[in-house]
Write a protein that holds these residues in place. Structure first.
Motif, PDB file in Angstrom:
ATOM      1  N   UNK A   1       0.826  -1.200   0.000  1.00 30.68           N
ATOM      2  CA  UNK A   1       0.000   0.000   0.000  1.00 30.68           C
ATOM      3  C   UNK A   1       0.868   1.261   0.000  1.00 30.68           C
ATOM      4  N   UNK A   2       2.008   1.195   0.678  1.00 31.64           N
ATOM      5  CA  UNK A   2       2.925   2.343   0.676  1.00 31.64           C
ATOM      6  C   UNK A   2       3.563   2.532  -0.697  1.00 31.64           C
ATOM      7  N   UNK A   3       3.609   1.468  -1.507  1.00 30.25           N
ATOM      8  CA  UNK A   3       4.168   1.576  -2.852  1.00 30.25           C
ATOM      9  C   UNK A   3       5.596   1.102  -2.989  1.00 30.25           C
ATOM     10  N   UNK A   4       6.106   0.345  -1.993  1.00 37.23           N
ATOM     11  CA  UNK A   4       7.482  -0.152  -2.071  1.00 37.23           C
ATOM     12  C   UNK A   4       7.576  -1.334  -3.037  1.00 37.23           C
ATOM     13  N   UNK A   5       8.691  -1.419  -3.747  1.00 35.54           N
ATOM     14  CA  UNK A   5       9.003  -2.603  -4.539  1.00 35.54           C
ATOM     15  C   UNK A   5       9.534  -3.686  -3.600  1.00 35.54           C
ATOM     16  N   UNK A   6       9.388  -4.950  -4.018  1.00 37.09           N
ATOM     17  CA  UNK A   6       9.772  -6.075  -3.159  1.00 37.09           C
ATOM     18  C   UNK A   6      10.559  -7.090  -3.986  1.00 37.09           C
TER      19      UNK A   6
END
Length: 836
Positions: A410-415
């Motif tokens: 939801x924060x928009x971080x890539x993983x």
């Protein structure tokens, strides 16, 4: 002008700009756009683009650059304005006077800001001309297209933070510095400033598109401005990443989520706990899992590790086009990188490659075994979050972990997710572990993000840093748990050089595209449908990683040395095998290391010299030998497992070749039909389903046809002049087929060894670890007695897969004697074909 050149000299230009400009129509008028009005940016683009020989902005919408004009020209400009004012009692408007239109018509490159406080007031309150509106009006009467290129001049890779420092308060944040901070950065750290561009917009096509046809000019202008601003904002986020919140903020948002709160209420009642005790337990799980992402710390580690990596590796190669593709796709939603897992170095190399190319370091799934002190806290600050190997019996932990993943997305971080679940000890790709992928899909369907973009990644090393521990484990040794003492002892790797690293990034796969393709977009999926989707995406990713697998010289030479099981191989035979392999790889359009693609002979010689230096092979002593025996190589027996590891790195490119070769050899005829091979190929696919990932998009018949075509190009087969779909086998082709089929001989022997264990032991007689230990002992005995011939077949990884296969097919012990005998006959049959 000289001052400006000197001032901006330290800022590098983005090489993508020239590529983008080259793709525009020859007669296009270029208009650069920026988000906010800035004389600094206008002067920078004007100066540096002129220096680089690129179209540079000579026309600035709503810019008045007078201070840098020569004195004589300033006097003439002032006189002209005065004359116009005395005649019309107003100042000259370049829009109404037609000056802007004339310049654009002449093809003058322009620069246009999208947002400026006073200009906004003039346009929307005082009804002054909107530059975007004016540009659209010009395009409607212009033959040549106007191409708008969004530009970003960034002063930092760091994202915005919810905790501004005093420096940010007084001098502006590093992302949008004030004048003093901007000049300080320019003089002290010009390398921190860089230019990024976004996808160009062809204004002519934009106006004529089906969705815009019939719209008013005013409506088109408003929509275009919104689109360009969204595009620039998304581009900035793809570079810096999302806003950084404090750990307390993240923890609060996780623990106050509706789904987790409902579960905690039920859990507390079921366990007889107070809600506060449940909250405490949940907070403990979050502390155990969560990353403490710090861009400032990443910057420091990047500088330190950059020097460290340069001592270990010659170079890390990665396609700039592939990196640009990721940056574009990151505007859709979080990127889920899915690399093959070869080494602990994978995360560092991938993250820093992205960071070097102006993309944020992703969060990384890491095993809880890496959370040891003091490295765990450091790993968390560069984006690692820790997960237990198993969720069995830990329902509450699993719920908290799912809530954490939801929040990260939801924060928009890539993983970064290692879909194999662990590092490969055998060199080849493992079977996918879909638990983490399932958690990501659940978060998407619960509304964590608008889309997920899966990116396959393959990282190949000329020499693997973890080689020693892998060979120890594959031969039956115990895995040593990671700890600080082990980290300190790992300093010995600094004494070695590990050659090149090949980082290949495949085509991104957007989840929304998969859902549309399968007719599932907008549909609430059942658990069964979601599981099927998860399996489908996992299989696609594994196959995509296989396609990105790089064939290195070390891997190619290892395969040619081992296939066939000989101890001694002549240089002539080696050349024959190398030529056959290279022709097959070219025919299949396989990914090759640059050194192989640009002339493989010298690369092969270097690989042989490398293996000779590491005592994997040795030259046959030519004393008392005939001249024919003087140019031969002997494979050191106790190094065959090491060679097998490097062979397995690129074995996926030879599996279809080996299966098809074995199917042809089974016919025992010099003439056959391609359709005759399909059943054997499918049977081999099923036999080694635990070893090699199958292609989900193409059936066996397609792969056989494709491989047969490659065999024709490789002069192995000759099409029959009259009979369709019929082929003749050449005499030299037979020799090549035996060589290719030899790639799977170690697996046949490993499976035969496993069957011996099942034939001698009753069901559930040993637990898994004891079972593997017994099979390793059987393998060592069988090779001493000559029942099997390949030392590399004594492999814990192969035995593990063989156990899984036989158990799945009803072989669990000596009670299944008939099935043991049937499978034993099948394995012996295929090995006899290779050896005859």
């Amino acid at each position: 002008m000289f001052i400006l050149r000197r001032l901006f000299a330290g800022i590098d230009l983005n090489p993508e700009l020239k590529v983008t400009l080259d793709t525009l129509p020859d007669n296009a008028v270029v208009v650069y756009v920026s988000k906010t009005k800035s004389y600094f940016e206008f002067l920078f683009y004007y100066t540096r683009y002129m220096q680089a020989g690129l179209p540079y902005p000579q026309l600035g919408f709503d810019y008045s650059i007078r201070i840098l004009q020569p004195v004589g020209r300033l006097i003439r400009i002032a006189a002209a304005h005065l004359r116009f004012f005395l005649h019309h009692f107003s100042f000259r408007d370049p829009y109404r006077a037609g000056f802007i239109r004339d310049e654009v018509d002449k093809g003058t490159t322009a620069f246009l800001p999208l947002v400026e406080k006073r200009d906004f007031h003039r346009r929307f309150i005082k009804s002054k001309t909107d530059p975007i509106h004016h540009l659209i009006e010009i395009q409607q009467t212009l033959v040549q297209p106007i191409c708008i290129i969004p530009q970003l001049l960034l002063f930092s890779k760091h994202p915005a933070s919810t905790r501004p420092s005093l420096l940010d308060i007084f001098f502006g944040p590093s992302q949008k510095p004030g004048k003093l901070r901007r000049l300080a950065t320019l003089f002290r750290k010009p390398g921190n400033i860089f230019v990024e561009i976004s996808d160009p917009v062809n204004l002519q096509r934009y106006i004529e598109s089906a969705e815009n046809r019939g719209r008013s000019t005013e409506s088109l202008a408003l929509k275009l401005r919104r689109n360009l601003l969204s595009q620039i904002n998304a581009q900035r986020k793809s570079i810096t990443g999302p806003t950084i919140k404090t750990p307390e903020e993240i923890k609060q948002e996780i623990l106050t989520g509706d789904t987790l709160r409902q579960f905690m209420g039920t859990y507390a009642q079921r366990r007889g706990m107070t809600i506060f005790q449940t909250h405490r337990e949940a907070m403990g799980y979050v502390d155990e899992i969560a990353a403490n992402y710090s861009p400032s710390f990443i910057d420091i580690v990047h500088r330190v590790m950059g020097r460290f990596l340069k001592t270990l590796f010659e170079v890390v190669t990665c396609s700039p086009e592939a990196l640009s593709r990721i940056k574009r796709n990151s505007r859709k939603g979080p990127i889920i990188f899915m690399p093959a897992h070869k080494s602990h170095m994978d995360s560092i190399l991938l993250s820093f490659t992205l960071y070097d190319n102006h993309m944020p370091c992703p969060h990384v799934f890491a095993g809880k075994n890496l959370a040891f002190w003091p490295m765990g806290p450091l790993f968390r600050r560069v984006g690692a979050f820790f997960v237990r190997r198993s969720f069995k019996g830990a329902v509450f932990y699993a719920k908290v972990f799912s809530a954490y993943i939801f929040q990260v997305l939801r924060e928009g971080f890539n993983i970064t997710v290692y879909i194999e679940g662990t590092r490969s000890r055998s060199g080849k790709l493992l079977q996918p572990q879909l638990g983490m992928l399932s958690i990501l899909l659940n978060a998407f369907f619960e509304g964590a993000c608008k889309d997920l973009v899966f990116v396959p990644v393959f990282i190949a090393y000329d020499r693997i840093p973890d080689e020693g521990s892998y060979l120890h484990e594959i031969s039956g040794g115990k895995k040593t748990a990671e700890n600080f003492r082990q980290m300190l002892s790992a300093k010995r790797i600094l004494k070695n050089r590990y050659g090149k690293v090949h980082l290949n990034i495949g085509q991104p796969l957007a989840l929304n595209d998969v859902l549309h393709e399968q007719g599932l977009a907008g549909v609430t999926l059942s658990a069964k449908q979601q599981n099927a989707l998860c399996h489908n995406i996992g299989t696609k990713m594994m196959n995509a990683i296989d396609r990105q697998t790089v064939v290195t010289p070390q891997s190619l030479v290892a395969g040619t040395l081992l296939s066939g099981g000989r101890e001694i191989i002549s240089r002539g035979e080696l050349r024959f095998r190398i030529a056959a392999s290279m022709n097959q790889l070219w025919a299949q359009a396989s990914c090759l290391a640059d050194s192989l693609a640009n002339g493989h002979q010298s690369a092969v010689e270097n690989a042989l010299h490398y293996y000779l230096g590491r005592k994997f092979i040795q030259r046959v002593d030519d004393k008392n030998k005939s001249p024919a025996r003087r140019n031969e190589w002997r494979i050191i027996e106790n190094r065959r497992n090491a060679l097998d590891y490097y062979k397995n790195i690129s074995i996926c490119h030879f599996v279809p070749t080996a299966f098809t070769a074995l199917a042809i050899l089974e016919k025992d005829a010099f003439q056959f039909s391609a359709t005759d091979l399909h059943d054997t190929y499918r049977h081999l696919q099923d036999l080694f389903c635990e070893e090699f990932n199958t292609d989900p998009d193409h059936p066996a018949a397609y792969i056989v046809r494709k491989t047969v075509k490659a065999f024709i190009d490789n002069a192995i087969l000759v099409p029959h002049p009259v009979m369709p779909d019929t082929y003749n086998l050449s005499s030299e082709g037979f020799r090549k087929l035996v060589f290719f089929a030899g790639y799977i001989e170690p697996f046949l022997e490993s499976y035969r060894t496993t069957l011996v264990y099942f034939a001698k032991n009753r069901r559930n007689h040993h637990h898994k670890d004891k079972m593997l230990k017994k099979i390793l002992a059987i393998g060592n005995r069988m090779i001493r007695q000559g029942e099997i011939r390949l030392p590399e077949s004594i492999s814990k990884a192969n035995y593990n897969n063989a156990i899984a296969f036989f158990v799945k097919n009803g072989v669990r012990g000596s009670e299944d004697e008939q099935k043991v005998r049937q499978w034993g006959d099948i394995l012996a049959h295929y090995q006899n074909i290779i050896l005859r």
